[in-house]
Design a protein around this motif. Structure first.
Motif, PDB file in Angstrom:
ATOM      1  N   ILE A 149       0.858  -1.182   0.000  1.00 52.10           N
ATOM      2  CA  ILE A 149       0.000   0.000   0.000  1.00 52.10           C
ATOM      3  C   ILE A 149       0.898   1.239   0.000  1.00 52.10           C
ATOM      4  N   GLY A 150       0.337   2.407   0.198  1.00 50.20           N
ATOM      5  CA  GLY A 150       1.136   3.622   0.227  1.00 50.20           C
ATOM      6  C   GLY A 150       1.141   4.322  -1.121  1.00 50.20           C
ATOM      7  N   ARG A 151       0.197   3.952  -1.967  1.00 47.28           N
ATOM      8  CA  ARG A 151       0.022   4.572  -3.290  1.00 47.28           C
ATOM      9  C   ARG A 151      -1.440   4.938  -3.417  1.00 47.28           C
ATOM     10  N   PRO A 152      -1.796   5.601  -4.498  1.00 51.55           N
ATOM     11  CA  PRO A 152      -3.214   5.926  -4.691  1.00 51.55           C
ATOM     12  C   PRO A 152      -4.079   4.657  -4.760  1.00 51.55           C
ATOM     13  N   VAL A 153      -5.289   4.778  -4.253  1.00 51.93           N
ATOM     14  CA  VAL A 153      -6.226   3.651  -4.194  1.00 51.93           C
ATOM     15  C   VAL A 153      -6.430   3.019  -5.568  1.00 51.93           C
ATOM     16  N   ASP A 154      -6.590   3.843  -6.606  1.00 52.42           N
ATOM     17  CA  ASP A 154      -6.850   3.276  -7.929  1.00 52.42           C
ATOM     18  C   ASP A 154      -5.692   2.403  -8.417  1.00 52.42           C
ATOM     19  N   GLU A 155      -4.461   2.741  -8.049  1.00 49.89           N
ATOM     20  CA  GLU A 155      -3.314   1.922  -8.431  1.00 49.89           C
ATOM     21  C   GLU A 155      -3.328   0.584  -7.688  1.00 49.89           C
ATOM     22  N   ILE A 156      -3.676   0.634  -6.409  1.00 54.30           N
ATOM     23  CA  ILE A 156      -3.730  -0.601  -5.615  1.00 54.30           C
ATOM     24  C   ILE A 156      -4.829  -1.507  -6.148  1.00 54.30           C
ATOM     25  N   VAL A 157      -5.998  -0.941  -6.408  1.00 52.39           N
ATOM     26  CA  VAL A 157      -7.124  -1.724  -6.931  1.00 52.39           C
ATOM     27  C   VAL A 157      -6.749  -2.346  -8.272  1.00 52.39           C
ATOM     28  N   ALA A 158      -6.118  -1.585  -9.136  1.00 50.83           N
ATOM     29  CA  ALA A 158      -5.715  -2.105 -10.449  1.00 50.83           C
ATOM     30  C   ALA A 158      -4.737  -3.276 -10.283  1.00 50.83           C
ATOM     31  N   GLU A 159      -3.802  -3.158  -9.339  1.00 56.04           N
ATOM     32  CA  GLU A 159      -2.861  -4.255  -9.104  1.00 56.04           C
ATOM     33  C   GLU A 159      -3.583  -5.494  -8.577  1.00 56.04           C
ATOM     34  N   VAL A 160      -4.497  -5.299  -7.628  1.00 52.20           N
ATOM     35  CA  VAL A 160      -5.253  -6.434  -7.077  1.00 52.20           C
ATOM     36  C   VAL A 160      -6.020  -7.130  -8.207  1.00 52.20           C
ATOM     37  N   LEU A 161      -6.733  -6.367  -9.006  1.00 54.76           N
ATOM     38  CA  LEU A 161      -7.520  -6.960 -10.089  1.00 54.76           C
ATOM     39  C   LEU A 161      -6.632  -7.680 -11.104  1.00 54.76           C
ATOM     40  N   ALA A 162      -5.469  -7.115 -11.397  1.00 53.33           N
ATOM     41  CA  ALA A 162      -4.547  -7.769 -12.330  1.00 53.33           C
ATOM     42  C   ALA A 162      -4.045  -9.092 -11.757  1.00 53.33           C
ATOM     43  N   LYS A 163      -3.746  -9.108 -10.466  1.00 55.55           N
ATOM     44  CA  LYS A 163      -3.258 -10.337  -9.833  1.00 55.55           C
ATOM     45  C   LYS A 163      -4.366 -11.379  -9.691  1.00 55.55           C
ATOM     46  N   LEU A 164      -5.612 -10.925  -9.594  1.00 55.65           N
ATOM     47  CA  LEU A 164      -6.748 -11.835  -9.478  1.00 55.65           C
ATOM     48  C   LEU A 164      -7.197 -12.396 -10.827  1.00 55.65           C
ATOM     49  N   LYS A 165      -6.871 -11.707 -11.900  1.00 57.37           N
ATOM     50  CA  LYS A 165      -7.399 -12.063 -13.218  1.00 57.37           C
ATOM     51  C   LYS A 165      -7.223 -13.542 -13.564  1.00 57.37           C
ATOM     52  N   PRO A 166      -6.032 -14.127 -13.415  1.00 53.86           N
ATOM     53  CA  PRO A 166      -5.905 -15.559 -13.750  1.00 53.86           C
ATOM     54  C   PRO A 166      -6.805 -16.449 -12.879  1.00 53.86           C
ATOM     55  N   MET A 167      -6.925 -16.107 -11.610  1.00 56.64           N
ATOM     56  CA  MET A 167      -7.763 -16.881 -10.703  1.00 56.64           C
ATOM     57  C   MET A 167      -9.232 -16.771 -11.101  1.00 56.64           C
ATOM     58  N   LEU A 168      -9.648 -15.565 -11.457  1.00 58.91           N
ATOM     59  CA  LEU A 168     -11.037 -15.351 -11.847  1.00 58.91           C
ATOM     60  C   LEU A 168     -11.367 -16.052 -13.157  1.00 58.91           C
ATOM     61  N   GLU A 169     -10.411 -16.088 -14.074  1.00 58.97           N
ATOM     62  CA  GLU A 169     -10.620 -16.758 -15.345  1.00 58.97           C
ATOM     63  C   GLU A 169     -10.720 -18.272 -15.177  1.00 58.97           C
ATOM     64  N   GLN A 170      -9.962 -18.809 -14.202  1.00 57.65           N
ATOM     65  CA  GLN A 170      -9.992 -20.267 -13.954  1.00 57.65           C
ATOM     66  C   GLN A 170     -11.228 -20.686 -13.185  1.00 57.65           C
ATOM     67  N   SER A 171     -11.776 -19.760 -12.436  1.00 61.91           N
ATOM     68  CA  SER A 171     -12.905 -20.062 -11.548  1.00 61.91           C
ATOM     69  C   SER A 171     -14.211 -19.850 -12.293  1.00 61.91           C
ATOM     70  N   ALA A 172     -14.868 -20.917 -12.601  1.00 61.74           N
ATOM     71  CA  ALA A 172     -16.170 -20.801 -13.253  1.00 61.74           C
ATOM     72  C   ALA A 172     -17.141 -20.129 -12.284  1.00 61.74           C
ATOM     73  N   SER A 173     -17.962 -19.267 -12.804  1.00 60.09           N
ATOM     74  CA  SER A 173     -18.929 -18.560 -11.984  1.00 60.09           C
ATOM     75  C   SER A 173     -19.941 -19.548 -11.431  1.00 60.09           C
ATOM     76  N   PRO A 174     -20.120 -19.553 -10.075  1.00 57.28           N
ATOM     77  CA  PRO A 174     -21.111 -20.453  -9.493  1.00 57.28           C
ATOM     78  C   PRO A 174     -22.511 -20.116  -9.982  1.00 57.28           C
ATOM     79  N   THR A 175     -23.325 -21.118 -10.099  1.00 52.46           N
ATOM     80  CA  THR A 175     -24.713 -20.886 -10.489  1.00 52.46           C
ATOM     81  C   THR A 175     -25.622 -21.041  -9.293  1.00 52.46           C
ATOM     82  N   PRO A 176     -26.497 -20.068  -9.082  1.00 60.11           N
ATOM     83  CA  PRO A 176     -27.395 -20.126  -7.921  1.00 60.11           C
ATOM     84  C   PRO A 176     -28.395 -21.250  -8.024  1.00 60.11           C
TER      85      PRO A 176
END
Length: 176
Positions: A149-176
């Protein structure tokens, strides 16, 4: 790899609520503020500058784990904020499931103390920050995605989303 919950973790003042809310909004997932599930006795204790011990934290962690289990049962994915300072706490939250992932928001004591001293309307006084750092068992890369942390929020969020992207792509969306 299935994904039910992302838990934003770290000591007080690291930006869990802010970063988690931005990520949850971007993903379109519900968010639970872990502090809202503290028993009143815990909030009272912290408000008076007394650190929580493992016995104080256990029912709180179990309440968060129960909410995650509800999401799992409903086929919902969500975001949670929780300090998750120790490995054993993270184990309670995972509850032997591999669909709970942690995002560790890491910052220096000096930065976090400064943030806490300027924060309004929060029950956690800056005097407890040192006890949180003393309790913290920082997760390794096998346990959490670590973001400085220690940077602007938008930069941190962008990094988190970039690091999550492979995990999110591998994870099929659950169906209710």
């Amino acid at each position: 790899m299935p994904l039910t919950a992302l838990i934003f973790m770290g000591v007080s003042g690291c930006g869990k609520s802010t970063i988690a809310a931005a990520v949850a909004k971007d993903l379109g997932w519900p968010m639970i503020e872990g502090d809202d599930l503290h028993p009143p006795a815990n909030i009272e204790k912290m408000s008076h500058g007394t650190p929580l011990d493992d016995d104080d934290r256990r029912p709180w962690l179990q309440a968060i784990a129960a909410r995650i289990a509800e999401w799992r049962d409903e086929g919902v994915r969500g975001v949670v904020t929780c300090s998750s300072l120790k490995h054993t706490y993270r184990d309670i939250l995972r509850n032997r499931h591999k669909d709970v992932h942690f995002i560790y928001l890491k910052g220096s004591y000096e930065l976090l103390l400064s943030r806490m001293q300027h924060r309004e309307r929060h029950f956690m006084p800056p005097s407890l920050l040192q006890s949180q750092f003393a309790t913290l068992e920082a997760p390794g890369p096998e346990e959490a995605i670590t973001v400085e942390i220690g940077r602007p929020v938008d930069e941190i969020v962008a990094e988190v989303l970039a690091k999550l992207k492979p995990m999110l792509e591998q994870s099929a969306s659950p169906t209710p």
